[in-house]
Scaffold this motif. Structure first.
Motif, PDB file in Angstrom:
ATOM      1  N   UNK A 196       0.809  -1.226   0.000  1.00 44.46           N
ATOM      2  CA  UNK A 196       0.000   0.000   0.000  1.00 44.46           C
ATOM      3  C   UNK A 196       0.839   1.270   0.000  1.00 44.46           C
ATOM      4  N   UNK A 197       2.039   1.212   0.598  1.00 43.51           N
ATOM      5  CA  UNK A 197       2.874   2.424   0.558  1.00 43.51           C
ATOM      6  C   UNK A 197       3.956   2.350  -0.534  1.00 43.51           C
ATOM      7  N   UNK A 198       3.939   1.292  -1.314  1.00 38.47           N
ATOM      8  CA  UNK A 198       4.882   1.109  -2.433  1.00 38.47           C
ATOM      9  C   UNK A 198       6.332   1.271  -1.997  1.00 38.47           C
ATOM     10  N   UNK A 199       6.605   0.921  -0.755  1.00 38.23           N
ATOM     11  CA  UNK A 199       7.916   1.230  -0.200  1.00 38.23           C
ATOM     12  C   UNK A 199       9.072   0.597  -0.979  1.00 38.23           C
ATOM     13  N   UNK A 200       8.941  -0.690  -1.248  1.00 41.95           N
ATOM     14  CA  UNK A 200      10.011  -1.380  -1.965  1.00 41.95           C
ATOM     15  C   UNK A 200      10.253  -0.765  -3.337  1.00 41.95           C
ATOM     16  N   UNK A 201       9.168  -0.368  -3.967  1.00 44.04           N
ATOM     17  CA  UNK A 201       9.246   0.253  -5.285  1.00 44.04           C
ATOM     18  C   UNK A 201       9.958   1.605  -5.199  1.00 44.04           C
ATOM     19  N   UNK A 202       9.546   2.402  -4.225  1.00 43.54           N
ATOM     20  CA  UNK A 202      10.149   3.731  -4.081  1.00 43.54           C
ATOM     21  C   UNK A 202      11.634   3.648  -3.745  1.00 43.54           C
TER      22      UNK A 202
ATOM     23  N   UNK B  76       1.234  21.676 -20.722  1.00 38.71           N
ATOM     24  CA  UNK B  76       1.951  20.431 -20.445  1.00 38.71           C
ATOM     25  C   UNK B  76       1.035  19.665 -19.505  1.00 38.71           C
ATOM     26  N   UNK B  77       0.398  18.643 -20.030  1.00 39.95           N
ATOM     27  CA  UNK B  77      -0.676  18.006 -19.268  1.00 39.95           C
ATOM     28  C   UNK B  77      -0.199  16.679 -18.666  1.00 39.95           C
ATOM     29  N   UNK B  78      -0.283  16.629 -17.351  1.00 37.80           N
ATOM     30  CA  UNK B  78       0.188  15.446 -16.627  1.00 37.80           C
ATOM     31  C   UNK B  78      -0.995  14.581 -16.263  1.00 37.80           C
ATOM     32  N   UNK B  79      -0.879  13.332 -16.653  1.00 33.19           N
ATOM     33  CA  UNK B  79      -1.932  12.354 -16.427  1.00 33.19           C
ATOM     34  C   UNK B  79      -1.437  11.437 -15.303  1.00 33.19           C
ATOM     35  N   UNK B  80      -2.304  11.175 -14.349  1.00 31.89           N
ATOM     36  CA  UNK B  80      -1.828  10.421 -13.176  1.00 31.89           C
ATOM     37  C   UNK B  80      -2.632   9.144 -12.948  1.00 31.89           C
ATOM     38  N   UNK B  81      -2.032   8.204 -12.260  1.00 29.07           N
ATOM     39  CA  UNK B  81      -2.751   6.993 -11.853  1.00 29.07           C
ATOM     40  C   UNK B  81      -3.708   7.385 -10.739  1.00 29.07           C
ATOM     41  N   UNK B  82      -4.916   6.854 -10.776  1.00 28.16           N
ATOM     42  CA  UNK B  82      -5.916   7.273  -9.791  1.00 28.16           C
ATOM     43  C   UNK B  82      -5.864   6.509  -8.481  1.00 28.16           C
ATOM     44  N   UNK B  83      -5.223   5.344  -8.500  1.00 29.49           N
ATOM     45  CA  UNK B  83      -5.293   4.511  -7.296  1.00 29.49           C
ATOM     46  C   UNK B  83      -4.594   5.173  -6.116  1.00 29.49           C
ATOM     47  N   UNK B  84      -5.223   5.019  -4.962  1.00 30.16           N
ATOM     48  CA  UNK B  84      -4.779   5.749  -3.779  1.00 30.16           C
ATOM     49  C   UNK B  84      -3.287   5.567  -3.482  1.00 30.16           C
ATOM     50  N   UNK B  86      -0.844   5.304  -5.305  1.00 32.82           N
ATOM     51  CA  UNK B  86       0.079   6.052  -6.161  1.00 32.82           C
ATOM     52  C   UNK B  86       0.055   7.553  -5.866  1.00 32.82           C
ATOM     53  N   UNK B  87      -0.844   7.977  -4.962  1.00 30.35           N
ATOM     54  CA  UNK B  87      -0.961   9.407  -4.717  1.00 30.35           C
ATOM     55  C   UNK B  87       0.275  10.003  -4.084  1.00 30.35           C
ATOM     56  N   UNK B  88       0.945   9.208  -3.233  1.00 26.89           N
ATOM     57  CA  UNK B  88       2.155   9.737  -2.598  1.00 26.89           C
ATOM     58  C   UNK B  88       3.161  10.149  -3.673  1.00 26.89           C
ATOM     59  N   UNK B  89       3.099   9.471  -4.812  1.00 23.30           N
ATOM     60  CA  UNK B  89       4.013   9.779  -5.908  1.00 23.30           C
ATOM     61  C   UNK B  89       3.573  11.052  -6.633  1.00 23.30           C
ATOM     62  N   UNK B  90       2.260  11.169  -6.852  1.00 22.74           N
ATOM     63  CA  UNK B  90       1.782  12.298  -7.655  1.00 22.74           C
ATOM     64  C   UNK B  90       1.746  13.615  -6.878  1.00 22.74           C
ATOM     65  N   UNK B 119     -10.139  17.421  -2.756  1.00 16.58           N
ATOM     66  CA  UNK B 119     -10.012  18.865  -2.539  1.00 16.58           C
ATOM     67  C   UNK B 119      -9.081  19.151  -1.356  1.00 16.58           C
ATOM     68  N   UNK B 120      -9.195  18.345  -0.302  1.00 17.53           N
ATOM     69  CA  UNK B 120      -8.312  18.638   0.832  1.00 17.53           C
ATOM     70  C   UNK B 120      -6.855  18.306   0.497  1.00 17.53           C
ATOM     71  N   UNK B 121      -6.657  17.321  -0.359  1.00 16.76           N
ATOM     72  CA  UNK B 121      -5.279  17.058  -0.809  1.00 16.76           C
ATOM     73  C   UNK B 121      -4.733  18.239  -1.604  1.00 16.76           C
ATOM     74  N   UNK B 122      -5.605  18.829  -2.408  1.00 14.57           N
ATOM     75  CA  UNK B 122      -5.185  19.979  -3.205  1.00 14.57           C
ATOM     76  C   UNK B 122      -4.748  21.114  -2.269  1.00 14.57           C
ATOM     77  N   UNK B 123      -5.581  21.362  -1.225  1.00 14.61           N
ATOM     78  CA  UNK B 123      -5.217  22.417  -0.272  1.00 14.61           C
ATOM     79  C   UNK B 123      -3.875  22.148   0.379  1.00 14.61           C
ATOM     80  N   UNK B 124      -3.633  20.864   0.617  1.00 13.35           N
ATOM     81  CA  UNK B 124      -2.404  20.509   1.318  1.00 13.35           C
ATOM     82  C   UNK B 124      -1.160  20.612   0.439  1.00 13.35           C
ATOM     83  N   UNK B 125      -1.292  20.216  -0.831  1.00 13.09           N
ATOM     84  CA  UNK B 125      -0.082  20.086  -1.632  1.00 13.09           C
ATOM     85  C   UNK B 125       0.104  21.099  -2.762  1.00 13.09           C
ATOM     86  N   UNK B 126      -0.995  21.736  -3.208  1.00 11.17           N
ATOM     87  CA  UNK B 126      -0.854  22.609  -4.378  1.00 11.17           C
ATOM     88  C   UNK B 126      -0.585  24.056  -3.949  1.00 11.17           C
TER      89      UNK B 126
END
Lengths: 336, 215
Positions: A196-202, B76-84, B86-90, B119-126
């Motif tokens: 869930x945190x993708x740790x190994x990947x990161x 420049x349009x960035x397309x992201x994976x929606x799964x939760x 992957x959010x730490x990455x985006x 929306x709250x993620x947007x407030x936090x990171x954007x």
């Protein structure tokens, strides 16, 4: 399609694994490569037949390692993946497990995450395209992902596994085998990649950055200056294990090594791709240009010739010790 | 190479050799399967090939240059994976985004209910001045709709962001969503002190088309 013209065989729009060639598929380079590769395949096939005559299985040895690096012939690939990864052993000692897991109800939110991706997995493949209901491969994909999620609540379903499992199903042609090979892959070969945190990947993406720094500091600092983190370029390399990044035949050759040697091969391939594109990376003016240039690796003729590519991988990336990777992993882990 | 356009702005060249005046980063965000990649492909290539889309792993992007009253804006349009997971990455890419197009699927209640969390993620990171637009996609699927336009409009109003219904399949409002973002940037960059202010919200309200109701 006319059977009388032998060229039609190569000009077929669908490859041996059911994938339709993309619009930019370079038939001329492919034919040129295949005319050379067919004789290599024939030689490898006869060597493997000799190796497997009698027992039908292999034990770890430098000879087998060399054979695997030179490619497992298609007719033995599935069985050899099961054998060298020890997934077969795991399956034999867990009789009935797969069916039990299939029978259990899956958390509906995970089930819907899986269902959303079923129709978006290799739609260009004749076995998985949305009008291929008859082949049942989409159902098999759902089943394996469900059983896996039930067995691994700490992972559940991670996007990207849909592609990996679909490819396992194409090669192994069996749900239960695909499930146990996926177990080996996620628990022993690529630990923490799909969690869930993708740790190994990161961590491993950071490790790649460190390896590039050691091998070619110019590229590393250019990436840093252009604010292009490695994750931007190589996340899909590591999640999908080069599926949809490199031509399919090349990807399968990488997987041969992955199941025998472990995750090292992912780094060696990554290093090769980075080093062979040195000039185009160093001349990229911004992040987007870097991403665009890496996107082109799939259509580079060099990468289509899987045999030469794999030889290059083992030459270019120089010997890479697992100890080096482990050391870098623990350093990166602390910085994460 | 530097050229000057009619608005007095210095022009640069893009990778493909096309001229542009400004570049801006737009991110497509929202739950998995709401149609982010389809929307991007519709805008970029004007196409919608049902059954040919693949789920996005990690992050991907496409460029498109649009013309806003004589000014070329490179999106420049960035397309992201929606799964939760992957959010730490985006998240890392939010902070230098000029605009965020936040999508949900009008036929998927859950994707709408998650909008508050987005929306709250947007407030936090954007960035504070990021342009955010809420898009209810797949509005062509009238018989499967389960999010009313009125509730989405209310949610958008509560968050002071514009709302539009889009269809990557029919193309409804797709170009408008991207053009509004480009226009906002163009005004920000070229506006003289006494020029009228530009409001994305008003612009979108005036220009957007409302999908026809099912008969």
């Amino acid at each position: 399609m006319s059977a009388s013209n032998s060229n039609d065989l190569h000009r077929s729009e669908i490859d041996a694994y059911g994938f339709k060639h993309g619009e930019d598929f370079d038939y001329d380079s492919y034919e040129e490569f295949m005319s050379r590769y067919l004789s290599i395949l024939a030689r490898r096939a006869s060597k493997w037949n000799k190796l497997l005559s009698g027992s039908g299985s292999v034990k770890r040895s430098s000879k087998v390692k060399r054979y695997v690096r030179k490619g497992i012939p298609n007719e033995h690939r599935g069985e050899m993946w099961m054998c060298v990864s020890k997934a077969k052993k795991l399956m034999d000692s867990n009789e009935g497990l797969y069916q039990r897991l299939l029978g259990q109800e899956l958390d509906p939110s995970i089930q819907s995450e899986i269902d959303i991706d079923l129709h978006r997995t290799f739609p260009e493949n004749i076995y998985f395209c949305n009008d291929a209901a008859a082949s049942g491969k989409q159902d098999s994909l759902r089943n394996v992902l469900k059983a896996f999620a039930n067995h691994n609540p700490e992972i559940g379903y991670c996007q990207g596994l849909n592609y990996v499992v679909a490819m396992l199903l194409i090669v192994l042609k069996d749900e239960e085998k695909s499930f146990f090979l996926l177990e080996k892959l996620t628990k022993q070969i690529l630990v923490g990649y799909y969690s869930k945190n993708l740790r190994g990947l990161n961590v491993d993406q950071m490790v790649l950055g460190e390896l590039v720094k050691l091998r070619n500091p110019n590229i590393a600092s250019h990436m840093e200056n252009k604010m292009a983190p490695w994750s931007l370029v190589c996340m899909k390399w590591f999640v999908c294990l080069y599926l949809d990044i490199l031509p399919i035949e090349t990807t399968l050759r990488i997987w041969d090594c992955l199941f025998y040697e472990g995750p090292k091969i992912l780094f060696r391939v990554a290093l090769t791709l980075v080093l062979q594109n040195e000039e185009s990376i160093l001349t990229a003016r911004d992040t987007s240009q870097i991403v665009e240039r890496f996107r082109k690796v799939k259509s580079q003729p060099l990468n289509m010739d899987c045999h030469t590519f794999m030889q290059k991988v083992f030459l270019d990336s120089q010997p890479l010790k697992m100890a080096t990777i482990d050391k870098l992993r623990s350093e990166c882990e602390q910085n994460l | 190479m530097a050229l000057t356009n009619s608005n007095g702005v210095v022009r640069s060249t893009s990778v493909t050799g096309e001229f542009y005046d400004f570049a801006c980063k737009v991110m497509l965000i929202g739950d998995s399967g709401v149609g982010k990649t389809c929307l991007l492909v519709r805008f970029k290539d004007g196409a919608f090939l049902s059954g040919s889309f693949i789920s996005t792993v990690g992050i991907d992007f496409r460029n498109k240059i649009v013309d806003v009253e004589g000014t070329k804006v490179k999106l420049q349009i960035w397309d992201t994976a929606g799964q939760e997971r992957f959010r730490s990455v985006t998240h890392a890419y939010y902070r230098d985004a000029h605009a965020l197009l936040l999508l949900f699927d009008v036929t998927n209640r859950h994707s709408f209910e998650n909008i508050r969390a987005w929306v709250s993620e947007i407030h936090e990171y954007a960035k504070d001045d990021v342009v955010v637009m809420l898009l209810g996609n797949k509005c062509d699927m009238t018989s499967e709709r389960c999010v009313k336009r009125e509730e989405a409009e209310k949610l958008a109003k509560d968050n002071k962001i514009p709302y539009m219904e889009t269809s990557a399949k029919s193309g409804l409002n797709v170009d408008l969503a991207f053009l509004a973002v480009a226009k906002d940037l163009q005004v920000k960059k070229t506006r003289r002190p006494n020029d009228p202010k530009f409001s994305v919200l008003e612009f979108v309200d005036q220009q957007k088309q409302v999908p026809s109701k099912c008969c």
